[in-house]
Design a protein around this motif. Sequence first.
Motif, PDB file in Angstrom:
ATOM      1  N   TYR A  81       0.853  -1.197   0.000  1.00 25.70           N
ATOM      2  CA  TYR A  81       0.000   0.000   0.000  1.00 25.70           C
ATOM      3  C   TYR A  81       0.886   1.243   0.000  1.00 25.70           C
ATOM      4  O   TYR A  81       2.073   1.175   0.324  1.00 25.70           O
ATOM      5  N   THR A  94      -5.176   5.588   3.695  1.00 21.32           N
ATOM      6  CA  THR A  94      -4.594   4.296   3.306  1.00 21.32           C
ATOM      7  C   THR A  94      -4.744   3.283   4.430  1.00 21.32           C
ATOM      8  O   THR A  94      -5.130   2.136   4.199  1.00 21.32           O
ATOM      9  N   MET A  98      -6.626  -0.220   4.415  1.00 22.83           N
ATOM     10  CA  MET A  98      -5.931  -1.463   4.762  1.00 22.83           C
ATOM     11  C   MET A  98      -6.755  -2.243   5.782  1.00 22.83           C
ATOM     12  O   MET A  98      -6.939  -3.456   5.667  1.00 22.83           O
TER      13      MET A  98
END
Length: 356
Positions: A81, A94, A98
């Motif tokens: 990522y 992010t 995740m």
Amino acid sequence: MSTPFDSILVLSFGGPDGPEDVRPFLENVTRGRGVPPERLDAVAEHYLHFGGVSPINRLNLDIIDHLRAGLESAGIDLPVYFGNRNWHPMIEDTVSAMYDDGRRHALVFPTSAWGGYSGCAQYHEDIRRALDALSDKHGQPGTDLMGLRKLPHYWDRPEMIAACADAITAARDRLPADSRGDARLVFTAHSIPSAADKAAGPPTLGGHLYSRQVAAASERAAAAAGFAAHDLVWQSRSGPPQIPWLEPDICDHLETLAAQNLDPVIVCPIGFVSDHLEVVWDLDTEAVEVAERLDLPMERAGTVGVDPRFTDMIIALISAQLQGLDTDAAGMGCTENGARCAVGCCVSQRPSRPAA
Ligand SMILES: CC1=C(CCC(=O)O)c2cc3nc(cc4[nH]c(cc5[nH]c(cc1n2)c(C)c5CCC(=O)O)c(CCC(=O)O)c4C)C(CCC(=O)O)=C3C
Ligand SMILES: [Fe+2]
């Protein structure tokens, strides 16, 4: 969180993707940190000179492409990522994505090789901020939801030193053959306030961790490239002029060198892993202009992010963690969930940011 690692997060600085991003990006970078408005105007111009697009995002995506391919060849099946401190994709978003993808324990690779507040402690703060945002969203402590372990400083890894030495050799080979032998090697890294450098590292080590690491990396890269002598200078200073920052500045240093002789100069931006704006503006534009005015032949060495050994190094750092290396053994800068590296380590010099 002691679950095995299930993902990688590449964590970087971020940069604008278009002219309308430049101001909000700069606001994010400088939130309450005493950078004068004139300096911000000047830096906005640097970005606008390139259409308001920093190369940094594309360069990080290249690093990630290489990393994904390298992980696959190494048989390591972990998704990668991407998140940033100052621009999209923001680390908070992010990390939230995740979590939604079921990731519970990630290794974080920062695009800074160094210790110090800007190069290490601030990345730990980013991790804490992302966990706080996760906590706000789910109503539980962030660390009950996910674990994020930052990888250690990597300025001294042999792959880095070798890649840097080869970039210097390649720059020397671009100089005219008859003057190569006299070339002067000059390393440069991002300047920081002298007070921040003094406070860098665990207090037991006596401070100045950032400048000492940059100096040690320069020594090793110079030796590996076969140079008996070199200089270390700084670049991209900001902040009010009355506050001391690490010196000399690269452009001032070019003046000093030209006053001695006009031997060619190799400038190696050892402080950065990619050719982002601090490199393409501050060196390839400003420093090049100074060198041309002085009639000083100058070649800039490439950065290490594009060298296959850089990918190998990231994979080696990851593999060591997959083999169960604990944070203490991994090296400085490696902690879980944004914990400081040591009590009193890299305490921010800015009153607006309380030391954790
Ligand atoms: C040590 C260090 C690194 C290396 C470690 C690492 O890589 O993390 C680094 C990297 C970078 N610095 C960058 C850009 C900027 N840095 C600024 C401001 C500052 N940097 C500082 C230090 C560092 N900076 C400091 C002490 C400040 C003063 C304000 C503050 O204390 O925060 C400012 C504000 C305007 C200005 O004053 O220049 C900008 C726009 C970009 C992105 C380039 C792109 O967009 O391509 C990158 C990779
Ligand atoms: Fe910076």
